[in-house]
Design a protein around this motif. Sequence first.
Motif, short mmCIF file in Angstrom:
data_model
loop_
_atom_site.label_atom_id
_atom_site.label_comp_id
_atom_site.label_asym_id
_atom_site.label_seq_id
_atom_site.Cartn_x
_atom_site.Cartn_y
_atom_site.Cartn_z
N GLU A 80 0.83 -1.21 0.00
CA GLU A 80 0.00 0.00 0.00
C GLU A 80 0.86 1.24 0.00
O GLU A 80 0.55 2.24 -0.66
N HIS A 81 1.94 1.15 0.69
CA HIS A 81 2.86 2.30 0.79
C HIS A 81 3.51 2.60 -0.55
O HIS A 81 3.64 3.77 -0.94
N TRP A 121 2.31 1.97 -3.53
CA TRP A 121 1.33 2.53 -4.46
C TRP A 121 1.01 3.98 -4.14
O TRP A 121 0.87 4.79 -5.06
N GLN A 122 0.99 4.31 -2.89
CA GLN A 122 0.74 5.71 -2.53
C GLN A 122 1.91 6.60 -2.96
O GLN A 122 1.73 7.70 -3.43
N LYS A 123 3.07 6.07 -2.79
CA LYS A 123 4.29 6.81 -3.19
C LYS A 123 4.34 7.01 -4.68
O LYS A 123 4.69 8.07 -5.18
N LEU A 155 1.81 6.97 -6.80
CA LEU A 155 0.71 7.81 -7.27
C LEU A 155 0.91 9.26 -6.87
O LEU A 155 0.50 10.18 -7.58
N SER A 156 1.58 9.48 -5.78
CA SER A 156 1.77 10.88 -5.32
C SER A 156 2.92 11.56 -6.03
O SER A 156 2.95 12.79 -6.19
#
Length: 1027
Positions: free
Chosen positions: A950-951, A953-955, A957-958
Amino acid sequence: MFVVVGDHGRDQVVILHHMLSKATVRARPSVLWCYKKELGFSSHRKKRMKQLQKKIKSGKLDVKEDDPFELFVASTNIRYCYYAETHKILGQTFGMCILQDFEALTPNLLARTIETVEGGGVVVILLKTMASLKQLYTMSMDVHARYRTESHQDVVGRFNERFLLSLTSCKNCMVIDDQFNMLPVSSHILNIQPVPTKSMEDALSPQEQELRDLKDSLQDTQPVGSIVNCCKTLDQAKAVLKFVEAISEKTLRSTAVMTAARGRGKSAALGLAIATAVSFGYSNIFVTAPSPENLKTVFEFVFKGFDTLEYQEHLDYEIIQSTNPDFNKAIVRANIFREHRQTIQYIHPSDSHKLGQAELVCIDEAAAIPLPLVKNLLGPYLVFMSSTVNGYEGTGRSLSLKLVQQLRQQSATFGGSSEVQKAINMASKTDSVSSATGRALHEIVLNDSIRYANGDPVEKWLNDLLCLDATNVSRITSGCPVPESCDLYYVNRDTLFSYHKASEGFLHRIMALYVSSHYKNTPNDLQLLSDAPAHHIFALLGPVDSNQTSLPEVLCILQICLEGDISKSTIMNSLSRGKRASGDLIPWTISQQFQDQDFAGLSGARIVRIATHPDYQSMGYGSRALNLLQQYYEGEMISLSETKEVEDNVTPVDEQDVSLVDEKLTPRKNLPPLLMKLTERKPEKLDYLGVSFGLTAGLLKFWKKSKFTPVYLRQTPNDLTGEHSCIMLKMLHTEDNTEDISEPWLAAFWKDFRRRFVSLLSYQFRTFKPSMALSILQEKAFKSTGKKKMSLTELEAHFTKYDVKRLELYAQNMVDYHLVIDLLPAISRLFFLGLIDTHLSVVQSGLLLGLGLQHRTVDELEKELDLPSSQLLGLFNRIIRKIVQNLNEILEADVEKDMVARKEITLEPVKQTMDEELNEAANEVLQKQRQEAAVLSGIDLTNYEIKGSEHDWQKALSGSSEKKGLVSVKSNKEKKRKPESNLLEEFSSSAKKKKDKKKHKHCFKWILMLIFIKHKYLLIFSCCFYG
């Protein structure tokens, strides 16, 4: 009566004639000499007389040396007559009768000849020399040749046996040999007693006294008184008065019928009546008989009447004799010219067209004239008729049973209106149509004998032998049994003709039923019944009491004749030559008509007679007898008893080694029973039952009711009765005849007969009533097989499109019926052959038959159908409408078969509502999704899961990426490394596939494949360029 046995019996005739001439004080008795073909001596009387006179003149006549027979023939008035011409001697009287050639004698000849002899005369029967009288039992008579058929050859001479046995009962019969030796048969003659002489003082009988009183009362009434004085009996005097009454009326619409037995003075009464008619001023008088010789007695008494009226020959009348040698100088005309010209003229019975000016027509021996000719002789004039009704003249009782019955119906309307006549005709239900005004009928019966005494022994013997007195049927007192309770019995003919007392009584009952039920009966039928090998008799009797000692009452008699079973070679030979043998009436007729060689090979039984007691007619007894006969020959009457069946063979006659003088004749003994149950006798194997009869409406109805089918109708009417002979058949369903055939042979015969009959209705059968013709054409048994649909080709063979248009116009009342008259024959033929499938009523069918097939006019059918012409035309229009409708259906069916078949769309309400249909579709989708989900649940999807945490993918996408829209995350999962050998194999197989693919496409080129194996990562790059 003398029966002389021996070849020299002719010589004893001279002695018998001499004795007869001495016994009576008058001229030498006349002689009737009957023979077959050869007389055996010269009968030229003139030649003999010349020779005799020459001997007398020369003195050379020696009575002792000369043949006395030659003198007898030369000096005696002898009437020589062939047996075939004995009808010419009817109405004549002789003193002596000689019958030679016994083998040619028949019962008819016996009755004709013996009864011409006057009282006190002699009858001589000449027989050849024989060792025993029983040789006559087996003598082959000439008539036996007609009785034999191919399958029935054995003739039994029962009639001759009964004839000889009956001689023992005749008190005035003497059987002698040619030497005047009396034979034991005539032993009863030894007790003969002389006849007492009758003195003048003896009292008169009541009848003689009444006759004398009648003559005295008419003395002052002339010319009747003088005429009645010539009468010998009271019956004859009353008959003459009846004739005089009809003459004096002068209505010219009367018929007087006089019937009696032989020797009662009929011809004499008729002659006296003619003389009376002349005195009453009748100018044109015609007399007729089968032959002018039959009128000898009539003219004799006409001239006796003239003598009593004081007419003188040559001054008041003249006699004209026939110059025809066949008529033997018979008188044919008498011209009277006392007051004015009057004529008594003989005419032949067939010359009825010459009676235009007749005032009086006298018919003598009417029963010997064919019935149609007698009917034609009746007309608008006075008719006197006399006849014997015992049956041997020719037509038997057709005169009394048919013609007189019609005259009775016509006399019921005499003087009445046409409405009265019409009502009586409807009530009587007969085919005869009387005239509008009717005719007055006077019936006269003579009982007292004149030619010989009442109760003459020879007459009684003859009546008993030939059953001539069987005109009165005894009443049945045992009640009226139910037809279903009656049984049919087989009558044994050997016992029936054995001359036993009980058998004779039963035989007379049978003949009485025959005479009362059938119009055509002759004594010859008795010999046919006794001697013919193919004939059998069945009797229908009521319930029989086991304790009954007398013979039961006979309700119905059946006489059948077995026919057929003819070899094919005989049939082919006869048909090719156009000849047919005697007997086997139905097989020969049908085979000739249909040219069928197989039918004559079948065995059948022809029903010759079916006679029901007069008191029990139309009550079901005849039908019951036919049903039982059919069951018998179909094998349904099986004996359940274990005893042996009774054989119907009779024991032969015992040969007695005795001379003719010592021989005694007695009836046979040990005879089989007279009546035999059908279960005790084995039936013959038959294929059909048949019948041949004169066509009348009543008989046709009876036989059709019994399910017989017509197959033949003679085109020319019968000479005696004027009726057309009809043959009807009925198949028998026996064990040997049960094969299933699509169309039985009887149906084929019926179809062919119907086709011919339809064509002949416009020719010989044009005079048939429509009801009669319809009854013949309708056959319920083959109605289903006869109908078939007519095709367009068959329709066009009979009608054009313009013909159909004309019919349509008439059906619409646009044109007159004369415009379609020419189409009626074709329409009628098609309809009655079953090719036009439409229903018509009985009246419509009769109208179509009369107009189309018989070519009659509407006016003629108006009388036949008893309907006004306007109503007939209305019915005719309805017929054409139905015919046109059927023809249009055939035309429309032909057009319809060439058209494209049209699809019929039918709107029907939906079976389910909209919500039900939507829910059903939703359920199908859900079920489909469940099936797909079930498939996915069984697959390992870990290879397709998204990598990274999850981490990560957030990284990703951001953060900002260099490539817009592209995000990458590093996977932390290690992939399994394939071994090098597998990689090489995979590389080689892929290279091989590409090489094969290169042959079919333009080019495929593998450029580069690099394999880098570094640490845990495997990268394979494959590039393909198209050149």
